[in-house]
Structure formats: structure tokens, C-alpha cells
Design an enzyme around this catalytic site. Sequence first.
Site, PDB file in Angstrom:
ATOM      1  N   ASP A   8      -0.286  23.844 103.910  1.00  0.00           N
ATOM      2  CA  ASP A   8       0.418  25.452 103.657  1.00  0.00           C
ATOM      3  C   ASP A   8       1.003  26.065 102.756  1.00  0.00           C
ATOM      4  O   ASP A   8       1.839  25.355 101.461  1.00  0.00           O
ATOM      5  CB  ASP A   8       1.219  25.700 105.011  1.00  0.00           C
ATOM      6  CG  ASP A   8       1.812  26.904 105.303  1.00  0.00           C
ATOM      7  OD1 ASP A   8       0.896  27.481 105.409  1.00  0.00           O
ATOM      8  OD2 ASP A   8       3.457  27.188 105.413  1.00  0.00           O
ATOM      9  N   ASP A  10       3.214  29.270 101.821  1.00  0.00           N
ATOM     10  CA  ASP A  10       4.349  29.500 102.192  1.00  0.00           C
ATOM     11  C   ASP A  10       5.707  29.379 103.278  1.00  0.00           C
ATOM     12  O   ASP A  10       4.733  28.605 104.358  1.00  0.00           O
ATOM     13  CB  ASP A  10       4.407  31.444 102.630  1.00  0.00           C
ATOM     14  CG  ASP A  10       5.261  32.246 102.659  1.00  0.00           C
ATOM     15  OD1 ASP A  10       6.728  31.743 102.097  1.00  0.00           O
ATOM     16  OD2 ASP A  10       5.683  33.207 103.527  1.00  0.00           O
ATOM     17  N   GLY A  45       3.989  32.396 108.876  1.00  0.00           N
ATOM     18  CA  GLY A  45       2.740  31.678 109.224  1.00  0.00           C
ATOM     19  C   GLY A  45       1.193  32.471 110.049  1.00  0.00           C
ATOM     20  O   GLY A  45       1.154  32.639 110.589  1.00  0.00           O
ATOM     21  N   ARG A  48      -1.086  38.868 109.041  1.00  0.00           N
ATOM     22  CA  ARG A  48      -0.017  40.294 108.532  1.00  0.00           C
ATOM     23  C   ARG A  48      -0.202  41.236 109.659  1.00  0.00           C
ATOM     24  O   ARG A  48       0.468  42.171 109.306  1.00  0.00           O
ATOM     25  CB  ARG A  48      -1.213  41.307 106.848  1.00  0.00           C
ATOM     26  CG  ARG A  48      -0.376  42.388 106.522  1.00  0.00           C
ATOM     27  CD  ARG A  48      -1.187  42.759 104.812  1.00  0.00           C
ATOM     28  NE  ARG A  48      -1.524  41.925 104.404  1.00  0.00           N
ATOM     29  CZ  ARG A  48      -1.904  42.368 103.424  1.00  0.00           C
ATOM     30  NH1 ARG A  48      -2.741  43.069 103.612  1.00  0.00           N
ATOM     31  NH2 ARG A  48      -1.794  41.251 102.610  1.00  0.00           N
ATOM     32  N   SER A 115      -2.425  33.529 104.036  1.00  0.00           N
ATOM     33  CA  SER A 115      -2.272  34.777 103.753  1.00  0.00           C
ATOM     34  C   SER A 115      -3.576  35.005 102.707  1.00  0.00           C
ATOM     35  O   SER A 115      -3.453  34.232 102.075  1.00  0.00           O
ATOM     36  CB  SER A 115      -0.663  34.723 102.674  1.00  0.00           C
ATOM     37  OG  SER A 115      -1.432  35.728 101.068  1.00  0.00           O
ATOM     38  N   ASN A 117      -2.491  36.845 100.142  1.00  0.00           N
ATOM     39  CA  ASN A 117      -2.303  36.816  98.733  1.00  0.00           C
ATOM     40  C   ASN A 117      -2.310  35.802  98.425  1.00  0.00           C
ATOM     41  O   ASN A 117      -1.673  35.742  97.250  1.00  0.00           O
ATOM     42  CB  ASN A 117      -0.710  37.491  98.355  1.00  0.00           C
ATOM     43  CG  ASN A 117      -0.865  39.229  99.148  1.00  0.00           C
ATOM     44  OD1 ASN A 117      -1.527  40.022  97.816  1.00  0.00           O
ATOM     45  ND2 ASN A 117      -0.420  39.757 100.371  1.00  0.00           N
ATOM     46  N   ASP A 169       5.402  24.438 108.168  1.00  0.00           N
ATOM     47  CA  ASP A 169       7.054  24.803 108.589  1.00  0.00           C
ATOM     48  C   ASP A 169       6.352  25.987 109.411  1.00  0.00           C
ATOM     49  O   ASP A 169       7.870  26.108 109.574  1.00  0.00           O
ATOM     50  CB  ASP A 169       7.393  25.441 107.013  1.00  0.00           C
ATOM     51  CG  ASP A 169       6.660  27.159 106.631  1.00  0.00           C
ATOM     52  OD1 ASP A 169       5.329  26.627 106.851  1.00  0.00           O
ATOM     53  OD2 ASP A 169       7.716  27.698 106.770  1.00  0.00           O
TER      54      ASP A 169
HETATM   55  P1  B16 Z   1      -0.672  38.437 103.661  1.00  0.00           P
HETATM   56  P2  B16 Z   1       1.035  31.003 105.026  1.00  0.00           P
HETATM   57  C1  B16 Z   1       1.722  33.438 106.349  1.00  0.00           C
HETATM   58  O1  B16 Z   1       1.897  32.037 104.853  1.00  0.00           O
HETATM   59  C2  B16 Z   1       3.371  33.561 105.945  1.00  0.00           C
HETATM   60  O2  B16 Z   1       4.222  32.279 106.034  1.00  0.00           O
HETATM   61  C3  B16 Z   1       3.196  34.747 106.963  1.00  0.00           C
HETATM   62  O3  B16 Z   1       4.369  35.568 106.717  1.00  0.00           O
HETATM   63  C4  B16 Z   1       2.476  35.993 106.295  1.00  0.00           C
HETATM   64  O4  B16 Z   1       2.314  37.152 107.212  1.00  0.00           O
HETATM   65  C5  B16 Z   1       0.723  35.828 106.359  1.00  0.00           C
HETATM   66  O5  B16 Z   1       1.078  34.585 105.503  1.00  0.00           O
HETATM   67  C6  B16 Z   1       0.107  37.075 105.461  1.00  0.00           C
HETATM   68  O6  B16 Z   1       0.660  37.308 104.637  1.00  0.00           O
HETATM   69  O7  B16 Z   1       0.400  40.120 103.849  1.00  0.00           O
HETATM   70  O8  B16 Z   1       0.150  37.419 101.639  1.00  0.00           O
HETATM   71  O9  B16 Z   1      -2.385  37.977 104.195  1.00  0.00           O
HETATM   72  O10 B16 Z   1       2.579  30.621 105.167  1.00  0.00           O
HETATM   73  O11 B16 Z   1       0.317  31.106 106.014  1.00  0.00           O
HETATM   74  O12 B16 Z   1       1.329  30.636 104.023  1.00  0.00           O
HETATM   75 MG    MG Z   2       4.079  28.485 105.887  1.00  0.00          MG
END
Ligand code: B16
Ligand code: MG
Length: 211
Positions: A8, A10, A45, A48, A115, A117, A169
Site C-alpha cells: 500500500d 499512503d 485506504g 476519494r 489513490s 494521485n 495500514d
Molecule cells: P486520491 P492508499 C488512499 O491511499 C488513502 O489512504 C485514502 O485516504 C485516499 O482517500 C485514497 O487513497 C484515494 O486517494 O484522492 O488521491 O485518489 O492508502 O490506498 O495508498
Molecule cells: Mg494506506
Amino acid sequence: MIKAVLFDLDGVIVSTDHCHYRAWKRMADEEGIYFDEKINDRLRGVSRMASLEIVLERATRAYTDDEKKELAERKNGYYRELISELTPADLLPGAMENLNKLKDNGILVAVGSSSKNTPIILRQIGLDAFFDAVSDGNNITRSKPDPEVFLKAAEMLGVPPAECLVVEDADAGIEAGRRGGMKTLSVKGAAGADYFAPDLSSFDIYEKIVR
Ligand code: B16
Ligand code: MG
């Protein structure tokens, strides 16, 4: 037995929690919606749009689909401003050591992140060419706890799910790994995993699980 480790992003490799928090908080304040760190914890996790639905639980009026789209885009704009300041120094302790040790021992490494991003974050922290595969919010239709993001990563690597270890996490991410038929390692207290580590600085994934 384990041939690939699916990380993962973030909360495992880099912490952008505070960036998500500040971006959601700014948008929520503008809308007069109550938002705090405890609510932010529930967004870990989660995709959005699913995160936005959680934020809107505290809204005092209903929002149309077009308005929701605008709110999510506004938050993402604020978030992008914040992650443009990430550097390799923002890698979480132990992440790079574990990644290098796995690679040096012939284990494939991939990203499995919700994400959209992910490409920007990987570029900012200097890891855009590091991983053997990257599966993220841009190539999935169902978010964690659905296993899609990790199954796609395993497929890109050509490794059967049973020979993959997922490092997560978030409870939703551990559930995704389990539903995908993978072994799971929880960091920061995510529930339901096969293995647990408080964080990666005190845990050698290769020695303790893979070898
Ligand atoms: P985005 P992961 C997740 O990343 C984040 O933990 C979560 O808080 C966020 O809403 C999600 O990505 C979407 O992110 O808005 O940038 O597309 O923990 O799966 O790496
Ligand atoms: Mg995460």
C-alpha cells in the site's frame, strides 16, 4: 512461497494523511461541515468519492451529484498543492530499507494503492521507476476492501495471489488482501492480518516472513 510483496502507498511507504486531512478540512470549513482528525482516520485506504460520502455525513443539507463532483475536485486541488511539497525525506522509516532488501533478494515489489494521485506521489518521493508494477486508483473500478487493486498488481507481476504478501495500514486494505487470497502484514494496527508490525522501521519483511 512468497514471490512478491504488494505495498500500500499512503501510510506504508509515505504518509500523506496530514495532506488529506488539511485538504478535506479546508473544503469542509468552506462548506460549514464539521470535520476532525477522528473522521479523517476513517478515510484511510478509502477511495476519494467514498471518503466524500463519509465527510458529508456531517453536512446539514443534501448535495447533488454535480456538487459532490465539484467538492471532490476542490479537495483534490488542495491535496495536490500539498503533495507537490513531498520529497524523498517523507518516505516512512524502514520503507526504503525493506524495499531494497526484498529487491536485492529477488523478490518482486509492487504498489497497490487506492489513490489516483499515486504517479505524482511516486515521482515526488523519487520512486517512479522503482517498482516492478504499480496498480492504483487509476486502473480499478472497485476500491478496497474489494481485492481488485491487489489482484491487478499480482497479474501485472505474473505471480499467483497465494504467493503474494500485502502490506497495509488500513483495515480495508487488509480485508482486500485477504479476499484476494494473499498473505497480509498489518502496520500501524490495521486489523485481521496474518502478521503484525508496529511500523516498518522495526520489522525486516524479508527475514521475518519471506525467507
Ligand atoms: P486520491 P492508499 C488512499 O491511499 C488513502 O489512504 C485514502 O485516504 C485516499 O482517500 C485514497 O487513497 C484515494 O486517494 O484522492 O488521491 O485518489 O492508502 O490506498 O495508498
Ligand atoms: Mg494506506
